[in-house]
Scaffold this motif. Structure first.
Motif, PDB file in Angstrom:
ATOM      1  N   GLU A 175     -14.066  23.934 -31.325  1.00  0.00           N
ATOM      2  CA  GLU A 175     -14.839  22.820 -31.888  1.00  0.00           C
ATOM      3  C   GLU A 175     -15.013  22.991 -33.393  1.00  0.00           C
ATOM      4  O   GLU A 175     -14.845  22.036 -34.168  1.00  0.00           O
ATOM      5  N   ALA A 176     -15.346  24.213 -33.827  1.00  0.00           N
ATOM      6  CA  ALA A 176     -15.540  24.472 -35.257  1.00  0.00           C
ATOM      7  C   ALA A 176     -14.238  24.290 -36.026  1.00  0.00           C
ATOM      8  O   ALA A 176     -14.210  23.694 -37.117  1.00  0.00           O
ATOM      9  N   ILE A 232     -11.942  19.692 -23.726  1.00  0.00           N
ATOM     10  CA  ILE A 232     -13.410  19.754 -23.604  1.00  0.00           C
ATOM     11  C   ILE A 232     -14.056  19.696 -24.987  1.00  0.00           C
ATOM     12  O   ILE A 232     -15.070  19.009 -25.205  1.00  0.00           O
ATOM     13  N   ALA A 233     -13.451  20.436 -25.954  1.00  0.00           N
ATOM     14  CA  ALA A 233     -14.009  20.466 -27.311  1.00  0.00           C
ATOM     15  C   ALA A 233     -13.964  19.085 -27.946  1.00  0.00           C
ATOM     16  O   ALA A 233     -14.947  18.620 -28.547  1.00  0.00           O
ATOM     17  N   LEU A 277     -13.305  28.501 -38.820  1.00  0.00           N
ATOM     18  CA  LEU A 277     -13.215  29.594 -37.858  1.00  0.00           C
ATOM     19  C   LEU A 277     -14.341  30.607 -38.071  1.00  0.00           C
ATOM     20  O   LEU A 277     -15.020  31.016 -37.121  1.00  0.00           O
ATOM     21  N   LEU A 278     -14.541  30.984 -39.335  1.00  0.00           N
ATOM     22  CA  LEU A 278     -15.607  31.951 -39.635  1.00  0.00           C
ATOM     23  C   LEU A 278     -16.987  31.381 -39.331  1.00  0.00           C
ATOM     24  O   LEU A 278     -17.869  32.082 -38.817  1.00  0.00           O
ATOM     25  N   ALA A 279     -17.161  30.088 -39.667  1.00  0.00           N
ATOM     26  CA  ALA A 279     -18.467  29.462 -39.440  1.00  0.00           C
ATOM     27  C   ALA A 279     -18.787  29.339 -37.958  1.00  0.00           C
ATOM     28  O   ALA A 279     -19.958  29.295 -37.560  1.00  0.00           O
ATOM     29  N   ALA A 309     -21.679  25.887 -39.391  1.00  0.00           N
ATOM     30  CA  ALA A 309     -22.402  26.939 -38.671  1.00  0.00           C
ATOM     31  C   ALA A 309     -23.752  26.432 -38.167  1.00  0.00           C
ATOM     32  O   ALA A 309     -24.141  26.687 -37.014  1.00  0.00           O
ATOM     33  N   ASN A 310     -24.467  25.698 -39.019  1.00  0.00           N
ATOM     34  CA  ASN A 310     -25.789  25.175 -38.624  1.00  0.00           C
ATOM     35  C   ASN A 310     -25.679  24.207 -37.451  1.00  0.00           C
ATOM     36  O   ASN A 310     -26.449  24.282 -36.483  1.00  0.00           O
TER      37      ASN A 310
END
Length: 421
Positions: free
Chosen positions: A349-350, A20-21, A399-401, A315-316
Motif C-alpha cells: 500500500e505504501a 487487497i492493497a 517503502l521506508l515510510a 508513514a502517518n
C-alpha cells in the motif's frame, strides 16, 4: 499423540496482496489522494526545477557560443576618483594603435577588432529609441560572430573617411521602422546628426538581461570624432579589444602574448600596475555553467525535502490506517494470515501510494517545465537521469515510510485485535 499440522495457515500470492492493497486504497480515495500529494509536489518540484535549470544553462551557453567562445576581450583599466574606482573600461588606457599592434605582433591572434561604445538616442521620423552605439573597425563582425543579414557592413573607405553610415541590429530596426519598410538606404539621426543605414545585422538574442540585438554600429573613426571625442595623445582611445584566436590550444598563448605586448607598450613593470584586463569567453562560459549547475543542484535538493515530507505523510497515514483496521487485521490473522502476509500488504500500500504519486509528479513536473520553457523561450530539457532518480526516490521513500506501520500491523496479537472496536 497426533501431530499438529502447521500448514493450516493459508498462503497468499503477490497478486492477491496487490489486489487487497489497491481495494483498500480505492475505498479511501480522499485519504489516498491527500497522502500522494506530498510525493507529487516533491517529484514535480525536482523534475521542474532541474529541467528549468538545465534549459537556462543550455540557453546561456548557446548565446555565448553564438557570439564566439574562442574570443579574448581586452578591457581598458579603471579610472579612479580619489580612492574610488569608477569601473572597468572607464579610463582611456587602450588605443586603436594597441589593437593594431596586437593584430600585427600576436601570432596566436586570428582576428582583432577595437571598439568604442556609448548610449545614444536614435531617431527615424517620429520614432526614437535609446540604444548602444558601437564604433568599430572592419573586423568587428568576425570577432563577434555577428554579420549583416541584409545590406552590408561599412567598408574601408567609410572607415578611413569617418563617414556617417550605420548598421542596425534587429531590435533597433524593429523599434524605428515598420515591417514594410526596408531600412537599408534610409537615413536616421544619431545625436542629432544624419547617418545613412547600410545594413541590418542578424538576430543574436539576449544574454541574461542584456539584449544583444539592441545596438547600432558605426565606423570607429566616426564614433571617436563625432560622438565620444576622447582621443588621447597616443591615438584614438577605445573601450576594449576583441581578439579571436585560431584554435582552443592557442588561447593561453594569445593571452600571454597580448599581456606582455601591452605591458611593453604601456611601460608597465609590475602586473599590479596593469591598466588593462584580459578575459576569456571560454572561461566565462565554464564559470557560468558551473555556477548555474550548482544553483540548480542546490534548489533541486531543497525541493527534494518535499519528498521527505511526503514520506512522513505516508508513514502517518499508514499508522492511522493500522489503528483503524485493527479488527480487520485480527480477523485475517485468526483465519490463518501470516505475519509476512500482513507486513507485505501494508508495505505494498505504501509503495503503491508513492509510486503512483511519483508518476503523477513526473508528468506534472514535465508539464510545468515545458510551459515555463515555452514562455521564457529557452530549450526544453528533461534529463532521464533526474526522472529515474526522482522515481527511485519516491518508491524508496514509500517503502521506508511503510516499514514501521507494516511491522506494527504484522505484530498485532489476533485476540487483542478482535477485541478492539
Amino acid at each position: 499423540m497426533p501431530s499438529i499440522n502447521h500448514k493450516n495457515k493459508y498462503s497468499i500470492s503477490t497478486i492477491e496482496i496487490l489486489s487487497i492493497a489497491l481495494e483498500s486504497l480505492w475505498s479511501n480515495k480522499l485519504r489516498t489522494g491527500l497522502t500522494m500529494l506530498g510525493m507529487i509536489i516533491g517529484i514535480a518540484s525536482v523534475i521542474g526545477i532541474t529541467s528549468v535549470g538545465q534549459g537556462v544553462q543550455k540557453s546561456t551557453e548557446e548565446q555565448i557560443k553564438s557570439l564566439g567562445s574562442d574570443v579574448l576581450q581586452v578591457l581598458a583599466g579603471e579610472a579612479k576618483g580619489g580612492n574610488i574606482s569608477q569601473g572597468q573600461g572607464s579610463s582611456s588606457t587602450l588605443t586603436w594603435e594597441d589593437a593594431k599592434s596586437i593584430a600585427n605582433q600576436v601570432t596566436a591572434a586570428d582576428a582583432v577588432s577595437a571598439y568604442l561604445q556609448s548610449r545614444v538616442q536614435v531617431v527615424y521620423e517620429d520614432e526614437n529609441a535609446s540604444t548602444t552605439v558601437y564604433g568599430s573597425d572592419l573586423d568587428f563582425p568576425e570577432t563577434r560572430n555577428t554579420f549583416p543579414e541584409t545590406g552590408r557592413y561599412f567598408n574601408q573607405a567609410e572607415l578611413d573617411e569617418s563617414q556617417q553610415v550605420v548598421v542596425l541590429a534587429p531590435t533597433v530596426k524593429n523599434k524605428l521602422f515598420p515591417e514594410y519598410i526596408n531600412p537599408v538606404g534610409e537615413k536616421i539621426r544619431i545625436q542629432g546628426e544624419i547617418y545613412q543605414v547600410v545594413g541590418v545585422m542578424e538576430k543574436k538574442g539576449s544574454q541574461g538581461p542584456m539584449d544583444r540585438d539592441d545596438a547600432v554600429y558605426i565606423p570607429l573613426t566616426t564614433m571617436s570624432a563625432r560622438i565620444v571625442g576622447n582621443n588621447s595623445l597616443f591615438g584614438i582611445s577605445i573601450n576594449g579589444i576583441y581578439v579571436k584566436y585560431a584554435s582552443e590550444e592557442q588561447s593561453s598563448a594569445a593571452e600571454f602574448q597580448i599581456t606582455n605586448l601591452l605591458r611593453s607598450r604601456h611601460n608597465i613593470q609590475s602586473p599590479e600596475d596593469d591598466d588593462f584586463r584580459v578575459t576569456n569567453q571560454a572561461d566565462i562560459l565554464e564559470t557560468l555553467a558551473t555556477v548555474t549547475g550548482l544553483l540548480t543542484t542546490m534548489i533541486g535538493a531543497i525541493a527534494g525535502i518535499s519528498l521527505v515530507v511526503g514520506g512522513i505523510g505516508i508513514a502517518n497515514i499508514m499508522l492511522v490506517s493500522v489503528v483503524e483496521r485493527t479488527r480487520e487485521i485480527g480477523i485475517r490473522k485468526a483465519l490463518g494470515a501470516t505475519d509476512s502476509a500482513i507486513l507485505n500488504q501494508f508495505l505494498v500500500e505504501a509503495v503503491v501510494i508513492s509510486t503512483v504519486g511519483g508518476v503523477i509528479g513526473i508528468v506534472t513536473g514535465t508539464a510545468i517545465a515545458f510551459i515555463i520553457s515555452t514562455l521564457a523561450q529557452f530549450p526544453f530539457i528533461i534529463s532521464p537521469t533526474s526522472v529515474i532518480i526522482a522515481f527511485t526516490l519516491s518508491t524508496g521513500v514509500g517503502l521506508l515510510a511503510g516499514v514501521i506501520p507494516a511491522r506494527n500491523a504484522s505484530k498485532l496479537d489476533p485476540i487483542t485485535a478482535l477485541r478492539s472496536d
